[in-house]
Design an enzyme around this catalytic site. Structure first.
Site, PDB file in Angstrom:
ATOM      1  N   GLY A  71    -105.820   0.687 -29.493  1.00 46.88           N
ATOM      2  CA  GLY A  71    -105.049   0.976 -30.685  1.00 46.88           C
ATOM      3  C   GLY A  71    -105.922   1.583 -31.767  1.00 46.88           C
ATOM      4  O   GLY A  71    -106.961   2.201 -31.482  1.00 46.88           O
ATOM      5  N   SER A  72    -105.549   1.395 -33.001  1.00 48.89           N
ATOM      6  CA  SER A  72    -106.227   2.031 -34.129  1.00 48.89           C
ATOM      7  C   SER A  72    -107.560   1.354 -34.421  1.00 48.89           C
ATOM      8  O   SER A  72    -107.802   0.203 -34.055  1.00 48.89           O
ATOM      9  CB  SER A  72    -105.346   1.969 -35.374  1.00 48.89           C
ATOM     10  OG  SER A  72    -105.257   0.637 -35.856  1.00 48.89           O
ATOM     11  N   GLU A 122    -108.621   0.430 -37.379  1.00 45.97           N
ATOM     12  CA  GLU A 122    -108.427  -0.662 -38.336  1.00 45.97           C
ATOM     13  C   GLU A 122    -107.979  -1.938 -37.631  1.00 45.97           C
ATOM     14  O   GLU A 122    -108.523  -3.025 -37.883  1.00 45.97           O
ATOM     15  CB  GLU A 122    -107.398  -0.250 -39.396  1.00 45.97           C
ATOM     16  CG  GLU A 122    -107.864   0.849 -40.329  1.00 45.97           C
ATOM     17  CD  GLU A 122    -107.886   2.236 -39.664  1.00 45.97           C
ATOM     18  OE1 GLU A 122    -107.251   2.412 -38.597  1.00 45.97           O
ATOM     19  OE2 GLU A 122    -108.541   3.137 -40.208  1.00 45.97           O
ATOM     20  N   GLY A 176    -108.357  -2.576 -34.469  1.00 43.58           N
ATOM     21  CA  GLY A 176    -109.418  -2.971 -33.555  1.00 43.58           C
ATOM     22  C   GLY A 176    -110.508  -3.771 -34.238  1.00 43.58           C
ATOM     23  O   GLY A 176    -111.063  -4.711 -33.660  1.00 43.58           O
ATOM     24  N   GLU A 193    -110.652  -0.163 -27.144  1.00 43.67           N
ATOM     25  CA  GLU A 193    -110.582   1.292 -27.040  1.00 43.67           C
ATOM     26  C   GLU A 193    -109.759   1.779 -28.215  1.00 43.67           C
ATOM     27  O   GLU A 193    -108.544   1.600 -28.248  1.00 43.67           O
ATOM     28  CB  GLU A 193    -109.967   1.736 -25.714  1.00 43.67           C
ATOM     29  CG  GLU A 193    -109.994   3.244 -25.536  1.00 43.67           C
ATOM     30  CD  GLU A 193    -109.517   3.714 -24.187  1.00 43.67           C
ATOM     31  OE1 GLU A 193    -108.753   4.698 -24.138  1.00 43.67           O
ATOM     32  OE2 GLU A 193    -109.885   3.089 -23.174  1.00 43.67           O
ATOM     33  N   CYS A 227    -105.431   9.449 -26.830  1.00 44.32           N
ATOM     34  CA  CYS A 227    -106.683   9.115 -27.507  1.00 44.32           C
ATOM     35  C   CYS A 227    -107.758  10.158 -27.245  1.00 44.32           C
ATOM     36  O   CYS A 227    -108.621  10.384 -28.084  1.00 44.32           O
ATOM     37  CB  CYS A 227    -107.170   7.740 -27.050  1.00 44.32           C
ATOM     38  SG  CYS A 227    -106.106   6.370 -27.546  1.00 44.32           S
TER      39      CYS A 227
END
Length: 502
Positions: A222-223, A225, A227, A244, A278
């Site tokens: 995910g993002s 932030e 993460g 990731e 991604c």
């Protein structure tokens, strides 16, 4: 309109949450499902079920676990069309594209779980004195997987395979923006109750899942932030996390390559899945010698990416997942134009319903622009001209991200120097190249934790060493009996060197 349910301990049941949100078809803006927002009670029961099921699942022979998982994979393959159609309705991916990715993910899942048959879950090393040290790789227990909205089925399968084959159980939380395909994926599952559980929701489900002290590993995609929050919570509990996160992947196009063929390859890497990958090609550095011909070809190819509802087999470019994501793309394009960039193709929001945005080519971009510094996650191809291959490599490395990078060159020396790009994966002359044996770890803000092939099994297990000496120690006072403590406090024979564990 269907209200989605959780799967806990093999039973489909309503969420304890009294809050819900609507899942919107991004091509039509119609409501297609109602998803619970999640609750700590949902998570607690799901982790309970995973923890209770884990010992029996781990006790099965590896070959039996692999066989059961491979049968599930065969069932998924048989329903690839159906799953792709669901992904299209919930996040806009064209059905034809979704079918291809799900088929590939299913094959990858089978390859990953089959690797368990050769993984050394137990290994014995014999010393010169006849002693033996056995290294056991034991499963972590209950684990959590949190997957993003852009590839809900493939990302879930990629994380599930090694964790399950190694003997762990899982609580899966899909994105609240694309939960329907995950529900169907688990409806197709034939595994013991509690081995894979599903909790739906947003951060109201994700946060308590990460914070549960019984979760031995969190696999999060995910993002950046989000993460960071996952990593901090896992670290506080001294639990593992595989993160990731975002990417701003560069492409370096060298002089001497075919500019037209390379432009076609770059267009695919930049625009496929409407740029919502991604590892999308988000920064393009092309050598001055071929820049004009390359850009002209890229503009021509961009015009072939037909917009439309993904249920139409002729559609190449579906919508962005929602209005919020399209607004990010529009903001990045507007920022680039205001700072001097030129729109060579696309760049205008089409009229009508749906969160569509055309394949867009920008030139005259530089490092001051959002489109070159922040993850866009949209169908943009921003092109910067460089004077040398070395300048392209330098600019490719000039980012806080480090997920992947792609280089196109015919120069053997340049192929070698491309290895220096600080990224988890570097592709030379083939974006998304490599087989199931590939392993990597993102760099910088793109994440942490090695995964893929044997690294995925190393992450899914905890090594334990068991040392067995050839004979029991003598009775106290007998010749050879231990009588001293070394400096670390470890019992040792008189005069013998000691190497205690840290």
């Amino acid at each position: 309109m269907k209200t989605l349910q959780n799967l806990i301990g093999g039973i489909w049941e309503d969420s304890r949450s009294d809050a819900f949100h609507e899942v919107i078809n991004p091509a039509t803006e119609e409501v297609v499902a109602r998803c619970p927002s999640g609750s700590p009670e949902d998570v607690r029961q799901a982790v309970d079920a995973a923890a209770q099921a884990q010992p029996a699942w781990a006790a099965l022979p590896v070959a039996e676990r692999v066989a059961r998982l491979c049968r599930w994979a065969d069932t998924i393959a048989d329903h690839a069309d159906e799953l792709a159609e669901i992904e299209c309705r919930e996040m806009g991916k064209p059905v034809a594209l979704g079918r291809t990715f799900i088929a590939g993910a299913t094959q990858g899942f089978k390859a990953a779980v089959t690797e368990a048959l050769d993984y050394r879950f137990e290994e014995t090393i014999t010393g010169p004195d006849g002693s033996g040290t056995t290294i056991l790789r034991r499963p972590l227990g209950a684990t959590a997987i949190i997957v993003p909205w852009n590839f809900p089925v493939p990302m879930a399968l990629g994380a599930l395979g090694p964790l399950l084959a190694a003997g762990n159980t899982v609580v899966l939380k899909p994105s609240e923006r694309s939960p329907m395909s995950a529900v169907r994926l688990l409806e197709l599952m034939d595994l013991p109750a509690g081995v894979v559980n599903l909790v739906l929701g947003d951060s109201r489900a994700g946060a308590p899942l990460v914070a549960d002290e019984r979760i031995g590993l969190v696999h999060f995609t995910g993002s950046v932030e989000a993460g960071r929050r996952v990593g901090a919570e896992s670290g506080a509990l001294l639990h593992r996390s595989i993160l990731e996160l975002g990417g701003k992947d560069p492409v370096v196009v060298d002089a001497g390559v075919d500019p037209v063929a390379t432009a076609a390859a770059v267009a695919f890497g930049a625009f496929v899945n409407t740029g919502q990958i991604c590892t999308s090609m988000e920064r393009i550095y092309v050598h001055r010698e071929i820049a004009e011909e390359f850009v002209d070809a890229l503009v021509d190819v961009a015009g072939t990416f037909a917009l439309g509802d993904g249920h139409d087999e002729s559609t190449v470019l579906g919508p962005l997942v929602d209005r919020r994501q399209r607004d990010i793309v529009v903001r990045h394009v507007n920022d680039a134009v205001e700072r001097g960039a030129t729109i060579r193709a696309g760049g205008t929001v089409p009229e009508g319903k749906g969160f569509f945005y055309p394949a867009t080519v920008l030139t005259g971009v530089d490092g001051s622009m959002l489109v070159m510094t922040e993850e866009t996650f949209g169908p943009l191809a921003p092109v910067a001209v460089v004077s040398s291959f070395e300048e392209g490599l330098e600019k490719a490395a000039g980012t806080r991200f480090g997920l992947a990078a792609t280089v196109y060159t015919n120069d053997p020396a340049h192929m070698v120097s491309a290895r220096g790009i600080p990224a988890g994966v570097v592709w030379v002359n083939q974006w998304q190249g490599g087989g199931p044996e590939r392993l990597y770890e993102p760099a910088g803000d793109s994440g942490m934790g090695a995964t893929g092939s044997r690294a995925a099994y190393d992450a899914a297990t905890r090594p334990v060493s068991i040392h067995v000496a050839p004979a029991a120690p003598a009775a106290p006072g007998a010749p050879g009996a231990p009588s001293t403590l070394d400096a670390s406090g470890t019992l040792g024979a008189p005069g013998a060197p000691s190497a205690p564990s840290a």
